[in-house]
Design an enzyme around this catalytic site. Structure first.
Site, PDB file in Angstrom:
ATOM      1  CG  HIS A 134       3.341  79.884  45.864  1.00  0.00           C
ATOM      2  ND1 HIS A 134       2.951  80.686  46.909  1.00  0.00           N
ATOM      3  CD2 HIS A 134       2.325  79.950  44.967  1.00  0.00           C
ATOM      4  CE1 HIS A 134       1.747  81.203  46.641  1.00  0.00           C
ATOM      5  NE2 HIS A 134       1.360  80.772  45.463  1.00  0.00           N
TER       6      HIS A 134
ATOM      7  CD  GLU B 111      13.280  80.710  52.593  1.00  0.00           C
ATOM      8  OE1 GLU B 111      12.694  81.172  51.588  1.00  0.00           O
ATOM      9  OE2 GLU B 111      13.232  81.262  53.706  1.00  0.00           O
TER      10      GLU B 111
END
Length: 598
Positions: A394, A388
């Site tokens: 990202h 996660e």
């Protein structure tokens, strides 16, 4: 069983800080009103998008509205997920959903109006300096042009949108609310409740009789509902065929891939390359049977631990430290961003009463990402944490480096960053491990990741492709046909070392992903791309790290395939999948050697 904490009792350091999004309900309400006002302003652009300056202003307003709406929606839903039974936030989440729908309707004229322009006019806009920030959007619109309908037809389809969610909501109600499983006996001979959640725990039980009982009970329950569930799944396929036909796509599969501009070869390549490597899976099944010391390997043995009692107790604090250590190959900048997330309440850590199950990373542009966990002190939860945080970072890199419109990366790319983190964590742990039992445990865990993420998801992807093809050829998707196709795939994927129990033919009935069609293949391609990246980062060092960080910073500023290609992973070829398979082969070989030595 320890008492599950109430939300009000969760310690501040174990909660995410949603105040970073909205400091108070009053702030949320104020922004809600603002969106309603801005949405009204949208009307002034209708019929004016043939001029560059009006188009620019319209796009700017669209971004503004979308960003605020996303913030409202994300906040309301994350509040709701903290305790799903709490009525105020339940109502807030519904309110934000209604707002999203209204906003969507208010902006629905933009695309058709731009697409009504001639190709010459579109090309002129694409070349226009004033519209530079929207060049990719305009190129995309031109590409979509072949599949967009007239204004009236689009408005009609927007209204059908609510109907099209029916198969999924009906399945979800049946599966989550109405489905009741029988009680089964645990190892102490006590009758215990079988639920979706406890099913996996029963399959992980060391006693084959308990595994078998759970397996048979679950599928007997689904078998009773097979006609209803087949009708639901069939309705979902029919919906896909309807949209594909109306929007003039050659097939439902190509329609699903078109949005991300993924060539059909990527999908079929995945299936064909995995078929080629099925002998690896069959080899692993033989090894599993040997390690489990069973005469026959059954479908309900797939989750049973193959290594003697080896429970790794990993506190959340230790999990964070190990994850950070394992991500060192990604460099200082990445590690600082990770630490920032650990220190500044991005994460909602433990389970509490009414909290949404599972884990995810989410957030809204302009505020740091958030991560929901239901952390248990075990290996699995440590992998969930790094997974996660991979998604979260990202988003952090995309959002920090790009304007709102370009920062949204596709689902096709989403699983790469999360799985790369897992690959590096696993590599770190295997290298560090001195205990043979621990090493065996890690190898088994990693190989099972390949089995569940690459092989199983590819099998799901093949199932979806086959049932859509059958429906496109006019066949009725009866429970018998669905079960037959599904059973044959299991035989093919697991091979002769495995007893493919008849009950497994009902598994299609319990997979919620089949209602988000042609989605699961992205897990397999994402996992393969991540393995390929990990191999390059560990082999080459800095140049590969730079390419990878470049990938994280690219968001959705280009087509997914191109973004990956620039970073050194070409998914239109079998190469990344082959690379992943070579990693898998070395893991199986190592595990076989260790099994021999036992």
């Amino acid at each position: 069983m320890h008492q599950v904490t109430k939300r009000s009792e969760v310690l501040p350091e174990d909660r995410w800080k949603l105040e970073d999004l909205f400091g108070s309900q009053a702030e949320w309400d104020k922004e809600y009103t603002l969106v309603q006002q801005l949405t009204e302003k949208m009307k002034q652009f209708q019929g004016k998008l043939g001029e560059a300056s009006a188009l620019k202003a319209c796009f700017e307003l669209e971004d503004d509205i979308s960003l605020h709406t996303e913030r409202l929606y994300v906040y309301a839903n994350m509040r709701h997920h903290e305790d799903t039974a709490e009525p105020t936030h339940q109502a807030l989440a519904e309110k934000s959903t209604k707002l999203s729908i209204n906003v969507g309707e208010a902006m629905s004229f933009i695309t058709p109006e731009v697409l009504a322009l001639s190709d010459e006019k579109l090309d002129e806009f694409i070349a226009n300096e004033e519209l530079k920030a929207y060049r990719f959007t305009l190129q995309e619109m031109k590409r979509q042009k072949a599949h967009v309908l007239t204004k009236q037809e689009e408005a009609l389809l927007a209204q059908v949108g609510n109907l099209s969610k029916a198969p999924e909501s009906i399945f979800s109600m049946l599966n989550n609310a109405d489905m009741k499983f029988p009680k089964i006996k645990n190892e102490k001979g006590e009758e215990v409740e079988l639920t979706h959640g406890s099913y996996v725990q029963f399959l992980e039980n060391r006693n084959p009789e308990i595994r078998k009982a759970a397996f048979e009970a679950v599928y007997a329950t689904y078998r009773k509902q097979r006609n209803t569930i087949a009708a639901t799944l069939s309705a979902n396929v029919t919906k896909n065929l309807f949209y594909a036909r109306v929007r003039k796509y050659p097939s439902a599969l190509e329609m699903s891939l078109y949005g991300d501009n993924i060539p059909k070869d990527v999908y079929t390549n995945l299936i064909n390359t995995i078929h080629k490597h099925l002998p690896l899976m069959h080899r692993y099944m033989k090894l599993r049977q040997k390690l489990l010391k069973v005469d026959e390997l059954h479908m309900y043995d797939l989750f049973a631990p193959v290594v003697e009692q080896f429970d790794m107790n990993i506190s959340f604090k230790d999990a964070k430290a190990t994850v950070k250590e394992s991500l060192k190959p990604l460099g200082e900048d990445y590690l600082n961003a990770l630490q920032d997330g650990f220190d500044n309440s991005w994460i909602d850590v433990y389970e509490n009463e009414g909290k949404r199950s599972g884990a995810y990373s989410w957030g809204a542009y302009g505020t740091h990402p958030y991560v929901l966990l239901n952390h248990k002190d075990n290996l699995n939860s440590m992998f969930t944490l790094t997974h996660e945080m991979g998604h979260a970072l990202h988003s952090h890199y995309s959002d920090s480096n790009l304007p709102y419109r370009d920062a949204q990366y596709t689902i096709f790319l989403a699983e790469v960053a999360s799985t790369l983190n897992e690959a590096l964590l696993m590599d770190h742990m295997l290298k560090k491990s001195t205990n043979a039992k621990e090493k065996m445990y890690l190898l088994a865990y990693y190989i099972d990741q390949f089995r569940t993420t690459v092989f199983r998801q590819t099998m799901f992807a093949e199932f979806e492709m086959l049932i859509h093809e059958r429906a496109e050829n006019g066949e009725a998707l009866t429970p018998q046909l669905l079960s037959e196709i599904y059973y044959d795939l299991n035989k093919k994927y697991y091979g002769d070392a495995m007893v493919v129990d008849q009950d497994i033919e009902m598994e299609w009935a319990r997979i919620p992903h089949f209602y988000s069609s042609f989605y699961v293949y992205k897990y397999a391609t994402g996992f393969s791309a991540a393995q390929s990246f990990a191999k390059q980062i560990l082999d080459e060092g800095q140049p590969a790290v730079d390419r990878y960080l470049g990938f994280l910073k690219s968001g959705g500023s280009d087509f997914s395939i191109n973004i990956l290609k620039k970073a050194g992973v070409d998914m239109s070829t079998p190469a990344p999948i082959e690379e992943g398979m070579s990693v898998l082969e070395s893991l199986i070989t190592e595990m076989e050697k260790m099994a021999e030595a036992q």
